[in-house]
Design a protein around this motif. Structure first.
Motif, PDB file in Angstrom:
ATOM      1  N   TYR A  73     105.664  76.804   4.916  1.00 36.42           N
ATOM      2  CA  TYR A  73     104.667  77.442   4.048  1.00 36.42           C
ATOM      3  C   TYR A  73     104.990  78.930   3.878  1.00 36.42           C
ATOM      4  O   TYR A  73     104.837  79.493   2.792  1.00 36.42           O
ATOM      5  N   LYS A 119     106.919  73.691  -0.391  1.00 36.72           N
ATOM      6  CA  LYS A 119     105.550  73.344  -0.004  1.00 36.72           C
ATOM      7  C   LYS A 119     105.424  71.846   0.245  1.00 36.72           C
ATOM      8  O   LYS A 119     104.744  71.412   1.190  1.00 36.72           O
ATOM      9  N   ALA A 126     106.737  71.131   3.568  1.00 40.14           N
ATOM     10  CA  ALA A 126     105.776  71.614   4.564  1.00 40.14           C
ATOM     11  C   ALA A 126     104.625  70.626   4.732  1.00 40.14           C
ATOM     12  O   ALA A 126     104.186  70.345   5.846  1.00 40.14           O
ATOM     13  N   ASN A 127     104.147  70.086   3.601  1.00 42.36           N
ATOM     14  CA  ASN A 127     103.063  69.107   3.668  1.00 42.36           C
ATOM     15  C   ASN A 127     103.470  67.866   4.467  1.00 42.36           C
ATOM     16  O   ASN A 127     102.668  67.303   5.214  1.00 42.36           O
ATOM     17  N   ASN A 129      96.964  76.216   2.810  1.00 41.94           N
ATOM     18  CA  ASN A 129      97.624  75.182   3.605  1.00 41.94           C
ATOM     19  C   ASN A 129      98.160  75.751   4.912  1.00 41.94           C
ATOM     20  O   ASN A 129      98.072  75.120   5.963  1.00 41.94           O
ATOM     21  N   ARG A 130      98.735  76.951   4.834  1.00 46.41           N
ATOM     22  CA  ARG A 130      99.194  77.577   6.079  1.00 46.41           C
ATOM     23  C   ARG A 130      98.006  77.886   6.990  1.00 46.41           C
ATOM     24  O   ARG A 130      98.114  77.829   8.221  1.00 46.41           O
ATOM     25  N   TYR A 168      99.151  77.842  -1.073  1.00 47.70           N
ATOM     26  CA  TYR A 168     100.126  77.976   0.014  1.00 47.70           C
ATOM     27  C   TYR A 168      99.471  78.651   1.225  1.00 47.70           C
ATOM     28  O   TYR A 168      99.679  78.252   2.378  1.00 47.70           O
ATOM     29  N   ASP A 200      95.052  84.125   6.387  1.00 54.91           N
ATOM     30  CA  ASP A 200      95.585  83.312   5.283  1.00 54.91           C
ATOM     31  C   ASP A 200      94.482  82.864   4.334  1.00 54.91           C
ATOM     32  O   ASP A 200      94.643  82.900   3.104  1.00 54.91           O
TER      33      ASP A 200
END
Length: 486
Positions: A38, A19, A22-23, A54-55, A51, A71
Motif C-alpha cells: 500500500y 494495490k 496488497a489486497n 486500506n493501509r 490506498y 492514514d
C-alpha cells in the motif's frame, strides 16, 4: 510527485496493480507485506484516498493504531465525502480509547448516509459509551465515598446450588482444586461464581500488598519460566503447562501481561492465572499489560465475556484488581521484565519505576504508559510509536538503560513474532509472545523462555492447539465489526 498534482495514466494504472497485490496479501492476513505494498501504491499515486484507508485497516490489524489514525485522517483530507475514511478513523480512535473523537466521525457517517443501519447502530453504541464515561467521571469526583466493587460483595452470602458438580475450595485454595479447575474449564464448564469471587478477592488482597517493581531471585539449580501474551487462548495455555509443567514451588512462572481480550476464553485464562497466584504467591508472578485496562476490555471482548459468563459487577471487580498488578519484575537484579518497553527519555531508573503509583487506569504518557505500550525499533534513537501510545526505542536506548541500571538485558512481550520470540538490540532486548496463531489468523508460533540462575534464556516454541468452535472476538464490541476493504 507532490500530493494534489495530476498523476499520469501509466502511474495510476501501476498504482492500481500494486494495490490489487496488497489486497491479496491483506486477505491472506500477511499484513506487513500489505502495508509495504500500500505504501508503494501511495508513492505512485498519493492522491487516492482508498490506498490510505486500506493501509489504515492493515495497520489496525497489526495494532499500529497511531499509523492507522494518520492514514484514515489522510484519506478524509483527500476526499471529504469518502465515508470509509471516517469509519477507519473512528476505529483507530476507539482502539486508543478516544470515544468522543470516534463519535464525531460516526455522526458524519450517519449524516451522509442516513439510511445506513450499520452506521446508525455504531453511532448509537459509541454515543452510549461516551455517556457512560461521562457518568463515571461525574461520580468519581468524590471517589472516597464510592464503594469499590470488592467492598460490595459478601462471598458467604452466595449459595452454591446442589446441582453444581464443579471444583470447590473452603478457606484456602489447593493444588487439587487447581487440577480440577483446569479440567472443568477445558470442558467448557463455568466455575461457580462463589469460587470465582473467592479467587478474585483473595488475589486482590495479595496484589495490594505487592510492589510496583517486584524483585524475583532465581536460586542456583532452579528453573524459571517467562511467558508472554496469552490473550484469552486458554487451550494454548493448557498446552504450555503440558509442555513445561504446571506451576509449583519447584516450577515458578512469570506471565508478562495481556492475559485477556481478543481470545474468547479470557475468563478461563485469568481465573487459572489468579488461582495459581493464590496457591503459590512467592512462586507465581503476573505483570500488567496494556489490555489489563477498562477501556481495552470494553472494546476487545473481556468485559462482554465476563458479563456473559458471570455479571457486570464482576467485570468491574477485575478492573479494580488490574490496578494493583505489578508493572515490572527484576530477575536476580539483572534482568528487567515488563510488558511493553522502555521510555521516551533517558535517565529512568529502577527506583523511578518503584515510585510509580500503579493504582489507576493506564495514563496516555509517562513511565507507566511506556512500560505497558512501548516497542523496540531497529534504528538508533527514538521515534513516535506506530501504536499512537508509548514510544519506539532503539538499541542505543536499551544499551544505556541497561548500563545505567546494572542490567544484562530486558524481556518484554506486546508484539506478535513469527517464531514466538525475537532477540534484538545485540541480545539486550528479548520479545516473547505466547499466543500461537494469534486470533486464529496470524499463523505465528508461540514461545516461552526458561532460565536458571545464570539467566541465560532458552526458548521453547510451539504451535496452536485445537479449541472449541468459539471464534476470537466473539464478545468484542460491535463497533469493531464490519471494517472491510474498498
Amino acid at each position: 510527485m507532490e500530493d494534489g498534482k495530476e498523476i499520469d495514466e501509466k502511474r495510476v494504472n501501476e498504482a492500481e496493480a500494486v494495490k490489487a497485490k496488497a489486497n491479496e496479501h491483506f486477505r491472506e492476513k500477511n499484513y506487513e507485506e500489505a502495508i509495504r505494498l500500500y505504501t508503494e501504491a501511495i508513492k505512485l499515486n498519493p492522491n487516492a484516498a482508498a490506498y490510505y484507508a486500506n493501509r489504515s485497516i492493515a495497520n489496525l490489524r497489526k495494532e499500529y493504531y497511531g499509523d492507522a489514525l494518520a492514514d484514515a485522517t489522510r484519506a478524509v483530507d483527500l476526499d471529504r465525502a469518502y465515508v470509509k475514511g471516517y469509519y477507519r478513523r473512528a476505529a483507530a480512535n476507539m482502539a486508543m480509547g478516544r470515544f468522543k473523537a470516534s463519535l464525531k466521525d460516526f455522526e458524519t457517517v450517519v449524516r451522509v448516509r442516513p439510511g445506513d443501519k450499520d452506521a446508525r447502530q455504531k453511532y448509537q453504541q459509541c454515543q452510549k459509551i461516551v455517556r457512560q464515561k461521562a457518568f463515571e467521571k461525574a461520580i468519581a469526583v468524590d471517589a472516597k465515598e464510592t464503594k469499590l466493587p470488592s467492598e460490595s460483595i459478601v462471598v458467604e452470602d452466595i449459595d452454591v446450588e446442589e446441582k453444581y458438580e464443579g471444583p470447590r475450595f473452603d478457606e484456602e485454595i489447593t493444588a487439587d482444586f487447581m487440577v480440577s479447575l483446569l479440567t472443568w474449564q477445558r470442558d467448557q464448564k463455568t466455575l461457580h461464581k462463589k469460587y470465582a469471587y473467592k479467587i478474585l478477592l483473595g488475589v486482590k488482597e495479595l496484589l495490594v500488598a505487592d510492589l510496583t517493581l517486584v524483585s524475583v531471585p532465581i536460586p542456583d539449580g532452579s528453573k524459571f519460566t517467562v511467558c508472554g501474551d496469552i490473550h484469552g487462548q486458554y487451550y494454548d495455555l493448557l498446552n504450555i503447562f503440558k509442555l513445561n509443567g504446571v506451576p509449583s514451588e519447584a516450577n515458578p512462572y512469570l506471565f508478562n501481561g495481556d492475559f485477556v481480550d481478543r481470545g474468547s476464553f479470557s475468563v478461563e485464562v485469568i481465573l487459572t492465572l489468579f488461582g495459581y497466584k493464590l496457591l503459590y504467591p512467592k512462586f507465581f508472578f503476573m505483570s500488567r499489560g496494556n489490555h489489563e485496562s477498562a477501556n481495552m476490555n470494553l472494546m476487545y471482548g473481556f468485559h462482554g465475556e465476563v458479563k456473559s459468563k458471570y455479571n457486570a459487577h464482576m467485570a468491574e471487580l477485575f478492573t479494580e484488581i488490574y490496578n494493583h498488578l505489578p508493572l515490572a519484575h527484576c530477575l536476580s537484579d539483572r534482568v528487567l521484565v515488563m510488558h511493553g518497553g522502555l521510555f521516551s527519555r533517558d535517565g529512568v531508573t529502577l527506583d523511578d519505576i518503584r515510585k510509580v503509583d500503579r493504582n489507576q487506569e493506564p495514563p496516555d504518557q509517562g513511565i507507566m504508559c511506556e512500560l505497558l505500550w512501548s516497542d523496540p525499533q531497529d534504528q538508533w534513537g527514538r521515534s513516535a510509536s506506530k501504536r499512537g501510545v508509548g514510544t519506539q526505542f532503539g538499541p542505543d536506548v536499551t544499551e544505556r538503560f541497561c548500563s545505567e541500571n546494572n542490567l544484562e538485558y530486558i524481556i518484554r512481550s506486546h508484539e506478535v513474532k513469527p517464531n514466538g520470540y525475537e532477540v534484538a538490540h545485540n541480545g539486550q532486548c528479548i520479545t516473547v509472545f505466547s499466543a500461537p496463531n494469534y486470533c486464529d489468523q496470524m499463523d505465528n508460533r508461540g514461545a516461552f523462555i526458561t532460565m536458571s540462575s545464570d539467566l541465560k534464556p532458552e526458548f521453547t516454541t510451539f504451535r496452536a492447539v485445537p479449541h472449541p468452535d468459539v471464534k476470537p472476538m466473539a464478545y468484542a464490541n460491535i463497533l469493531l465489526s464490519g471494517l472491510g476493504l474498498m
